[in-house]
Design an enzyme around this catalytic site. Sequence first.
Site, short mmCIF file in Angstrom:
data_model
loop_
_atom_site.label_atom_id
_atom_site.label_comp_id
_atom_site.label_asym_id
_atom_site.label_seq_id
_atom_site.Cartn_x
_atom_site.Cartn_y
_atom_site.Cartn_z
N ARG B 56 0.80 -1.21 0.00
CA ARG B 56 0.00 0.00 0.00
C ARG B 56 0.85 1.28 0.00
O ARG B 56 0.70 2.14 -0.85
CB ARG B 56 -0.89 0.01 1.24
CG ARG B 56 -2.26 -0.46 1.00
CD ARG B 56 -2.90 -0.81 2.32
NE ARG B 56 -2.70 -2.22 2.58
CZ ARG B 56 -3.64 -3.12 2.31
NH1 ARG B 56 -4.79 -2.75 1.85
NH2 ARG B 56 -3.40 -4.39 2.50
N THR B 57 1.73 1.37 0.98
CA THR B 57 2.53 2.59 1.10
C THR B 57 3.43 2.77 -0.11
O THR B 57 3.60 3.86 -0.63
CB THR B 57 3.37 2.54 2.39
OG1 THR B 57 2.50 2.27 3.49
CG2 THR B 57 4.08 3.85 2.65
N LYS B 85 26.73 -11.72 5.32
CA LYS B 85 26.39 -10.42 4.80
C LYS B 85 25.85 -9.49 5.89
O LYS B 85 26.23 -8.34 5.99
CB LYS B 85 25.36 -10.56 3.69
CG LYS B 85 25.37 -9.42 2.70
CD LYS B 85 24.51 -9.75 1.51
CE LYS B 85 23.10 -9.28 1.74
NZ LYS B 85 22.19 -9.62 0.67
N ARG B 106 11.61 2.48 4.23
CA ARG B 106 10.78 1.79 5.22
C ARG B 106 11.62 0.64 5.75
O ARG B 106 12.22 -0.10 4.98
CB ARG B 106 9.50 1.25 4.58
CG ARG B 106 8.51 0.69 5.59
CD ARG B 106 7.36 0.03 4.86
NE ARG B 106 6.36 -0.48 5.76
CZ ARG B 106 5.23 0.14 6.06
NH1 ARG B 106 4.97 1.32 5.56
NH2 ARG B 106 4.36 -0.43 6.87
N HIS B 134 5.38 6.87 11.57
CA HIS B 134 4.89 6.74 10.20
C HIS B 134 4.32 8.12 9.86
O HIS B 134 3.11 8.30 9.80
CB HIS B 134 3.83 5.65 10.15
CG HIS B 134 3.52 5.19 8.76
ND1 HIS B 134 4.10 5.72 7.64
CD2 HIS B 134 2.69 4.23 8.31
CE1 HIS B 134 3.63 5.11 6.56
NE2 HIS B 134 2.77 4.19 6.95
#
Lengths: 445, 307
Positions: B56-57, B85, B106, B134
């Site tokens: 969505r974002t 890693k 994000r 957020h």
Amino acid sequence: MKSLRLRNCKIFYRGSVISDVEILIEDGKIARLTKLKINRPVDEIIDLNGLLVIPGLIDVHVHLRGLNLAYKEDYDTGTLAAAFGGFSTVLDMPNTDPATENVETFKLKVEAAKPKIYVNVGFYSFIPEKLTEIHRLIAEGVFGFKVFMHRVMPGYKFNDLEDLRKPFETIGETGLPVLVHAEKRETYETVKQENPNGSLEAFEAALSESSENESVNGLIAMLRKIKPVKLHFCHISSQLPLRRIAEAKAEGLSITCEVTPHHLLLSKRSYETLGIYGLVDPPLRSEACVEGLWAGIRRSMVDCIASDHAPHTFEEKSTGNVWNIKTGFPGLETLLPLMLDCVNRGWLSLSKLVKLTSQNPARIFRIAGRGSIEIGYWADLTVVDLNGEFTIDPSKFKSKAMHSPFKGWRGRGVVKGIFVNGAPVVLDGELSGRSGIGRILKPGV
Amino acid sequence: MPSLRGRDMISITDFTQEEIEYILDKTDEIRKLSIERSDLLKGKVMAILFFEPSTRTRISFETAMKRLGGETVDMSEPKRASIEKGENLTDTVRVIDNYVDVIVIRHPLEGSARLAAEIAENPVINGGSGAEEHPTQALLDLYTIRREKERINGLTIAFVGDLKYSRTVHSLSVALANYNVKLYFISPPILKMRREILEYVSNKVSVEEVNDLNDVVEEVDVLYVTRIQKERFSDISDYMKVKGSYKITLDHVKKMREDAIIMHPLPRVDEIDYAVDQTPQAKYFKQVYYGLLVRMSLLALILGAVE
């Protein structure tokens, strides 16, 4: 509110390893995970020097013994072994003395264990003789019901699968799992009668690969016909039943299974060095079986790795014939180092190991708020040094069973510490907590 | 008003009340550009650097950039655990910073967006980090209230559900504390609003913690609903007890004022009955559209295309 700040952590978080993280623990739970420096004052700060923090391991198959079997293992020694082995939660099997088979014997264990435990403990029961007792046991917090297919055990008696329909359906309604040790009772009894003095060959024939496979197949066929119940197969030791279990899952049946490190890392050939000490039920299998189990892990056919920690005195494991000798090994203090070494060798990934030893166990056995590193979850955290070298030395075990089929094995991957309910129980390889930190758990949502 | 060109947006608290109002004002203006295509951000490139999945974002930011004629590069990678890693956020940000004009990040861990902003020369927008922040969600929530209610001052706003772990609720209530509002916090006891936020907010506006939604449903102007996750409960009986009492049904809507609005950050599971979607109070899908506008406006301001 008691607060603890862990700094300089590398954490395993949602499938990734993330470095330079700080963890804030408040009242035993994870309150913050941050890349920033936690500035607020806290009661205690611990520097983990960049070591890796993974979710505290959950062993779904442990024999803690205790009560009249305390000479083999007790709640304090067993849970100390768990803590030093990296397990913050263990689930205990009911074949004790007295056996766990009703509310009375269940409560007896809870009371005996409560003040002594260093990690969280949950208990299984046998299916009670009176099936109405099932619901009372659930109210007490039982995690599941164990069935040995090949031996007559305390609790509910059965001769064939049809006899198990009623209790399985009753348990199925409650949503709790039935744990099965899959073998054939006829085969076991017949071979035993025909070979009263026993031999390694007879032992293997009594508990053969095909017995395990037929038993698994029979149970799966039964599941298709009865009302739904969750079935968890303990210590699967060969590849055919693994395949059957995977197919049955794909059909939509509610089935899970576990494998043990000894079936993954030892084979029949190990008898050459271990002798009768190496007897375990199910027995060590061929190298093809070992390969099959590893393939099962790679293909996600296996749900859990469990130790089947089965402490006995060394005498009990080395005297007598194959029918009365005590089978099984202590495993709580060897599972994680051995498996971390496998990670270092590239046999399985770290994320798979975490899945099989904490996430899946928490999900399958409904251990709420544990099994992952998440804000709001209990701070059950295991600290490991992936590069640290180990040599398995049973003389240093916390378990009363100071012996191991892996004695002298060397590898890389050391348990450095553990936090249970937010309290450091082991730090830098030394005991730092006290008994009673662990809690008696009940299944959650 | 000072220019917002080149500014990072990591936390809603990084912006003054005046600046927030300015962004919302510009959002009104930019609305028409969402219909006719614009080349306001032509030649600009935005990197999407998502370390955890969020369709969505991500799509909202991508669309916002494209509606203004800009380009996006998606650096989201399905993360595999690799012991050798590990994860090196710092290096990744340094590399990406060379390619683009703005970075949207994000990351599952709190503090990671702040760290990225310190490293990157270009502006960084926090698309959600950890359980704390957020900020663009808070902005779009404010914008939704302002558009639908035509004001923020004087409103009675109730938050219902999981107030302890919902980051949208935290950011929004902090932002609302700058207005003249009355807030109700409605949650099961174990999911009450975090103490530090409660303290901050109650120093500035009138706040009341309530157990039962029915006590206040008739007087609210805005009902902000969040999901209660059953994993938060250690005992099934505790969950069963609270499960039904925080679900919004038609019965609640009937009791609500006609001009009240219901908001939700989405995704929804079952905390709002589907029947409620058809009522005039349901604004949670409109909220998504406002989110696109707010992100367009924010990008245009930060990239200096609008002053």
